[in-house]
Design an enzyme around this catalytic site. Structure first.
Site: not given
Ligand code: IPE
Ligand code: IPE
Ligand code: MG
Length: 259
Positions: A38, A55, A149
């Site tokens: 995240d 990403h 792995l």
């Molecule tokens: C969880 O992250 C999903 C992934 C890392 C793929 P999100 O960014 O979607 O989670 P919330 O919305 O902060 O809970």
């Molecule tokens: C995690 O990073 C990747 C996915 C959920 C696909 P985020 O896109 O949720 O990044 P933040 O939480 O907005 O910083």
């Molecule tokens: Mg996120």
């Protein structure tokens, strides 16, 4: 456990690297590590870049995580790549991500094969664009025999959906007379989960400081140790992984018993 976790990386030759390795117990490496990757969006904003650039940088961090996991002798690595709730994001971001998965998988497949990585996909596959699903199925087929792995990629994954799917499968088996209602126990559920047969995660790491599971591995996380780091996913590296494993090794896992 890997023969020598100090080989193969310049990081381990730095002062901080040496210090961390000295704290590591090679006999207690977690067998299964699961990561909620995240913070890509916040990383991009911090750098004045579009979210998709975050990403992209995240994909590079995953590359380093895979190498570092192999060096440490971790057997199973599960990564949360796209949740069933992430479809609610702007169309452009969702499309960008689906395209990025194809690009990265295609580019990295030879490398994954060389490293001995077996790719497994978990999640619902019915909403995924065809090229994305194809890329994953191809990677899964090509790497099926590899054992260094196991890399479990959670895509269009939701823990509740997974449990609901297992419940539906049980209901079918009961209705068709293959399973007695009295035989429905924890094993009956566990054996119908997407990655049935793999051990539960010993350690779940979440980056970017959020203290929640966000619908990740709800069944399997019952006794996982959880490590939250403020590091944003694209900045994740060997050091962050080692810190998480060392923190894990400091925990006493009681599983409901006493010390
Ligand atoms: C969880 O992250 C999903 C992934 C890392 C793929 P999100 O960014 O979607 O989670 P919330 O919305 O902060 O809970
Ligand atoms: C995690 O990073 C990747 C996915 C959920 C696909 P985020 O896109 O949720 O990044 P933040 O939480 O907005 O910083
Ligand atoms: Mg996120």
């Amino acid at each position: 456990v890997a023969a020598d976790p100090t080989s193969g990386s310049a990081f381990f030759a730095t002062d901080r690297g040496r210090e961390l390795i000295a704290h590591l117990d090679p006999a207690r490496i977690p067998s299964h590590v699961a990561v909620i990757m995240d913070g890509n969006g916040r990383w991009a904003r911090m750098h004045g870049l579009p979210r998709l650039a975050g990403h992209r940088a995240g994909a590079e961090a995953l590359r380093e995580l895979i190498t570092a996991a192999i060096e440490l002798g971790i057997g199973v690595l599960t990564v949360f790549s796209f949740s069933s709730e992430n479809w609610t994001r702007p169309r452009e971001e969702v499309q960008g991500l689906m395209g990025l998965f194809v690009e990265v998988l295609t580019r990295e497949l030879d490398n994954l094969e060389r490293l001995g990585v077996r790719v497994r996909l978990i999640g619902r596959t019915d909403s995924m664009p065809a090229p994305t699903l194809q890329a994953f199925l191809r990677a899964q087929e090509r790497t099926e025999h590899l054992r260094t792995l196991t890399l479990v990629i959670a895509l269009d994954y939701g823990g509740r959906a997974e449990i609901a799917d297992a419940a539906a499968s049980i209901a079918h088996d009961v209705a068709d007379g293959r399973l007695s209602p009295d035989a429905v126990d924890e094993d009956a559920v566990a054996s119908r989960l997407y990655a049935a047969g793999l051990p539960d995660p010993d350690l779940i790491i979440r980056t970017s400081g959020e203290m929640r599971l966000s619908n990740f591995l709800l069944w399997q996380s019952a006794y996982s140790e959880i490590h939250v780091t403020p590091v944003l996913w694209p900045d994740f590296d060997r050091q962050t992984l080692l810190e998480a494993v060392i923190d894990y090794q400091s925990r006493e896992r009681r599983f409901g018993g006493t010390s």
